[in-house]
Design a protein around this motif. Structure first.
Motif, short mmCIF file in Angstrom:
data_model
loop_
_atom_site.label_atom_id
_atom_site.label_comp_id
_atom_site.label_asym_id
_atom_site.label_seq_id
_atom_site.Cartn_x
_atom_site.Cartn_y
_atom_site.Cartn_z
N ILE A 1 0.81 -1.23 0.00
CA ILE A 1 0.00 0.00 0.00
C ILE A 1 0.83 1.27 0.00
O ILE A 1 0.43 2.30 -0.56
N ASN A 2 2.02 1.22 0.58
CA ASN A 2 2.87 2.42 0.60
C ASN A 2 3.41 2.80 -0.77
O ASN A 2 3.95 3.88 -0.96
N GLN A 3 3.24 1.92 -1.75
CA GLN A 3 3.69 2.21 -3.11
C GLN A 3 2.67 3.03 -3.89
O GLN A 3 2.96 3.49 -4.99
N PHE A 4 1.47 3.19 -3.33
CA PHE A 4 0.39 3.85 -4.06
C PHE A 4 -0.04 5.15 -3.39
O PHE A 4 -0.04 5.25 -2.16
N GLU A 5 -0.42 6.10 -4.22
CA GLU A 5 -1.13 7.27 -3.74
C GLU A 5 -2.60 7.03 -4.04
O GLU A 5 -2.99 6.96 -5.21
N SER A 6 -3.42 6.88 -3.02
CA SER A 6 -4.83 6.58 -3.27
C SER A 6 -5.71 7.27 -2.24
O SER A 6 -5.30 7.49 -1.10
N GLU A 7 -6.90 7.62 -2.68
CA GLU A 7 -7.88 8.24 -1.78
C GLU A 7 -8.92 7.24 -1.31
O GLU A 7 -9.46 7.35 -0.21
N ILE A 8 -9.21 6.24 -2.15
CA ILE A 8 -10.32 5.33 -1.87
C ILE A 8 -9.92 3.89 -2.15
O ILE A 8 -9.28 3.60 -3.16
N VAL A 9 -10.30 3.01 -1.24
CA VAL A 9 -10.19 1.56 -1.46
C VAL A 9 -11.60 0.99 -1.55
O VAL A 9 -12.43 1.23 -0.66
N ILE A 10 -11.88 0.27 -2.62
CA ILE A 10 -13.16 -0.44 -2.78
C ILE A 10 -12.90 -1.91 -2.53
O ILE A 10 -12.08 -2.53 -3.23
N THR A 11 -13.56 -2.48 -1.53
CA THR A 11 -13.26 -3.85 -1.14
C THR A 11 -14.52 -4.69 -0.95
O THR A 11 -15.58 -4.18 -0.59
N LYS B 1 -10.13 6.41 2.37
CA LYS B 1 -11.53 6.12 2.69
C LYS B 1 -11.91 4.78 2.05
O LYS B 1 -11.45 4.46 0.96
N THR B 2 -12.77 4.04 2.75
CA THR B 2 -13.12 2.69 2.29
C THR B 2 -14.58 2.60 1.89
O THR B 2 -15.48 3.05 2.61
N ILE B 3 -14.80 1.99 0.72
CA ILE B 3 -16.15 1.65 0.25
C ILE B 3 -16.25 0.14 0.23
O ILE B 3 -15.40 -0.53 -0.38
N ILE B 4 -17.26 -0.41 0.88
CA ILE B 4 -17.48 -1.85 0.84
C ILE B 4 -18.55 -2.16 -0.20
O ILE B 4 -19.64 -1.59 -0.18
N LEU B 5 -18.22 -3.06 -1.10
CA LEU B 5 -19.11 -3.49 -2.17
C LEU B 5 -19.29 -5.00 -1.99
O LEU B 5 -18.36 -5.77 -2.22
N SER B 6 -20.48 -5.42 -1.55
CA SER B 6 -20.64 -6.80 -1.10
C SER B 6 -21.98 -7.39 -1.51
O SER B 6 -22.97 -6.69 -1.69
N VAL C 1 -16.31 0.15 12.05
CA VAL C 1 -14.86 0.19 11.82
C VAL C 1 -14.46 1.30 10.86
O VAL C 1 -13.28 1.44 10.52
N GLY C 2 -15.44 2.10 10.40
CA GLY C 2 -15.08 3.30 9.65
C GLY C 2 -15.35 3.29 8.16
O GLY C 2 -14.86 4.17 7.45
N ALA C 3 -16.11 2.31 7.64
CA ALA C 3 -16.44 2.32 6.22
C ALA C 3 -17.25 3.57 5.89
O ALA C 3 -18.15 3.95 6.63
N LYS C 4 -16.95 4.21 4.78
CA LYS C 4 -17.65 5.43 4.38
C LYS C 4 -18.85 5.14 3.48
O LYS C 4 -19.71 6.01 3.29
N ALA C 5 -18.90 3.95 2.92
CA ALA C 5 -20.05 3.56 2.10
C ALA C 5 -20.16 2.04 2.12
O ALA C 5 -19.17 1.33 2.25
N TYR C 6 -21.41 1.57 2.01
CA TYR C 6 -21.66 0.13 1.96
C TYR C 6 -22.73 -0.08 0.89
O TYR C 6 -23.83 0.47 0.99
N LEU C 7 -22.40 -0.87 -0.14
CA LEU C 7 -23.29 -1.01 -1.28
C LEU C 7 -23.41 -2.46 -1.73
O LEU C 7 -22.44 -3.22 -1.64
N PRO C 8 -24.58 -2.85 -2.24
CA PRO C 8 -24.74 -4.20 -2.81
C PRO C 8 -23.96 -4.31 -4.11
O PRO C 8 -23.80 -3.33 -4.84
N LYS C 9 -23.50 -5.51 -4.42
CA LYS C 9 -22.74 -5.71 -5.64
C LYS C 9 -23.59 -5.58 -6.90
O LYS C 9 -23.04 -5.41 -7.99
N ASP C 10 -24.91 -5.67 -6.75
CA ASP C 10 -25.75 -5.63 -7.94
C ASP C 10 -26.28 -4.22 -8.26
O ASP C 10 -27.22 -4.07 -9.04
#
Length: 214
Positions: A45-55, A79-84, A98-107
């Protein structure tokens, strides 16, 4: 205007490829990295400049909620977006805690994910109608439970749970983003409402009423 830098974490490559294609079609978004699991991301992760992780949530090794907690603790600027595919109260509330900024269905439609990315990048949270309804029902039930617990407010219940789990006032203040003095005030109100005199009695109350589990 600089692009929004995004990292993708999902153990299904076909889904990840489709997601990457969708995001790259937007001129404001740049996918700077993609990983099949959370541990590989953490190593690099230290190799990247990123604002958002989508997991995703369900992944081998470290799951998406554990990854979110790690990122929130170690990289506050990400910031983290969970797509599940898991759309249920327990997963959603755990992600929020735990601090997720968004939670969305995969569909969801692609345009809704893009909208969520814009909102989260601006420092706001994003929950669509389905997820918001689940959160609302949970809060309503929590309010009903609070009435049975001596009319505690939502914040007082949060403090009660954290105290009962052994957190110190400073840790509670940091976790809830409030002052230590405010924590003291909430604790005094809890003690008064529940007619308790010591922290030990508060912990026993929490265990006895199944507010926390041993």
């Amino acid at each position: 205007m600089s692009k929004i830098k995004v990292i993708l974490v999902d153990d299904h490559k076909l889904f990840r490829d489709g997601l990457k294609s969708l995001l790259l079609s937007n001129r404001d978004i740049e996918v700077v990295g993609e990983f099949g699991n959370a541990k590989d991301l953490i190593k690099q992760i230290n190799q990247f400049e990123s604002e958002i992780v989508i997991t995703d949530i369900s992944m081998p090794g470290m799951n998406g909620i554990e990854l979110t907690q790690y990122l929130n603790r170690e990289f506050a600027n990400i910031k983290t977006i969970i797509l599940s595919m898991h759309i249920n109260k327990d997963f959603i509330l755990s992600a929020m805690e735990v601090g997720a900024k968004a939670y969305l269905p995969k569909d969801i439609a692609g345009k809704e994910l893009i909208e969520a990315i814009y909102e989260v990048n601006q420092g706001r949270e994003y929950f669509n109608t389905l997820v918001s309804n689940i959160i609302m029902r949970s809060l309503m039930k929590k309010n009903q439970d609070n009435k049975r617990q001596g009319e505690l407010t939502n914040r007082e219940t949060e403090v009660l749970i954290l105290v009962a789990n052994g957190l110190m006032n400073k840790e509670i203040a940091d976790k809830l983003n409030i002052s230590v003095r405010t924590v003291d005030c909430h604790k005094n109100n809890i003690m008064s409402k529940l007619k308790l005199n010591t922290t030990a009695e508060l912990v026993k109350y929490a265990i006895r009423n199944h507010i926390i589990e041993l």
